[in-house]
Design an enzyme around this catalytic site. Sequence first.
Site, short mmCIF file in Angstrom:
data_model
loop_
_atom_site.label_atom_id
_atom_site.label_comp_id
_atom_site.label_asym_id
_atom_site.label_seq_id
_atom_site.Cartn_x
_atom_site.Cartn_y
_atom_site.Cartn_z
CB CYS A 56 -111.14 32.59 -14.60
SG CYS A 56 -109.99 31.53 -15.49
CB CYS A 59 -112.30 29.06 -14.58
SG CYS A 59 -110.79 29.66 -13.78
CB CYS A 381 -107.95 38.94 -16.76
SG CYS A 381 -107.34 39.60 -15.20
CB CYS A 384 -106.80 42.48 -17.21
SG CYS A 384 -105.72 41.11 -16.77
#
Length: 472
Positions: A56, A59, A381, A384
């Site tokens: 992420c 993150c 992502c 994704c």
Amino acid sequence: NMVSFLSLIPAFTVSVLVCSGAVVARGDVLELGDADFDYLAAEHETMLVKFYAPWCGHCKKLAPDFETAASRLKGTVPLAKVDCTASPDTCGRFGVTGYPTLKIFRNGEDSSSYDGPRSADGIVHYMKKQAGPNSVTLRSEADAEAFVNHFDASVVGFFSGPDSTQLAEFLKAAGVMRDHFRFAHTIDMTLVSLFPSLPLLECLTLLIFLFPLVSFGMCPHLTNENRDKLKGQDLLTAYYDLDYLRNPKGSNYWRNRVMKVGYQFASQGLSFAVANRRDFVDELEEEFGLGASDGGDMPFVTIRTQQGFKYTMREEFTRDGKSLERFLEDYFAGRLKRYIKSEPIPEKNKGPVKVVVAESFEEIVNDPEKDVLIEFYAPWCGHCKSLEPKYKELAEQLYSDPNIVIAKMDATANDVPQGFDVQGFPTIYFARADKKDQPKRYEGAREVKDFIKYLKREASHIPVVSGVREDL
């Protein structure tokens, strides 16, 4: 003691116990997982936990600030993290659907979501307020004076004794509302005389004083602590170098001008607030496209409605308040253009998957002649990226269908419209041609055949599928 106890156990057993029971910590952030989360979290009165995924991007961006905050809060409030790819059970139990998700735990129980800033300074400031008891005990005049000498909304309860039933209820309320108010209590009724001029609620043996200062009234001070409460309404906010501790006169100067103009529009359903721009730098840039230097020494003004519509005052805030008055007149007359965070509309958009940006969302997704399946994604992502080839294949197989559009939008670079709840990535919605006001979240499997099966069931027209067997 523990050492002598362990000496009685065979050496190989000791090493297993120590390894399985140890709290892994790189830096000062504790690493928790499915095996140890419950019993280790229960050891701490207050703990901030970050649920994350290694892939992420947000993150990774948060990580250094989180580590710095953990070091500065060491000994006060522990910070921990859980890798949701390695500990899916724990993340699932606490309803984690997007990354990073931050939650405050008290004695092992999920107390609340963390809604404060995500800079190191912001985390430290916010979590220091979360540390300690829900309500502070005042034992002397010095305690009382120190507590109320503060610019945040505060509540003090006076009780007849430690066994008072009202005190028990007060402490419960303090636990629920500590994010919005500071609480203190005492059983020394002589301290009541210290506050003769403050508003008072009287209830049998319970006396509660309210210390509103600038946190209440027509134009409250918007902070990270009360933002959720205030932002549940149509709200105009003036952002400037507000500091009631170091510069109360200058802070009130602009607030008074906002109130003076605001009184003229008080009956029209718009609320007003002032805020320190330094507390909302990231939000202003992310949500309104405003940099730290915008406005110079003058306040800059935004409006955010309950529906999520956003407006910014582009004219400089004048000291006579006339520019703010003109801004509000235009707002209530419907002459203002909404601010929408959007990437540029693509010059070419002929691919099988249509690229949607905020500025083209209405035209493409809400086209009343088209059924639209739209993926909200983030460039960083991993899920994704895994979906991308399948989603493209789906679009290619439906490319000849004039009634169906397969689309995608970068939800990190564009405002997501009302009605589409995007908390994690990817999030997929279906907007049927005749039900644009009722978009449906797609919750099925993500293989091509699953999408086609869903569209055959939900679309307003039977899908025209090229090169795909009808039994899919």
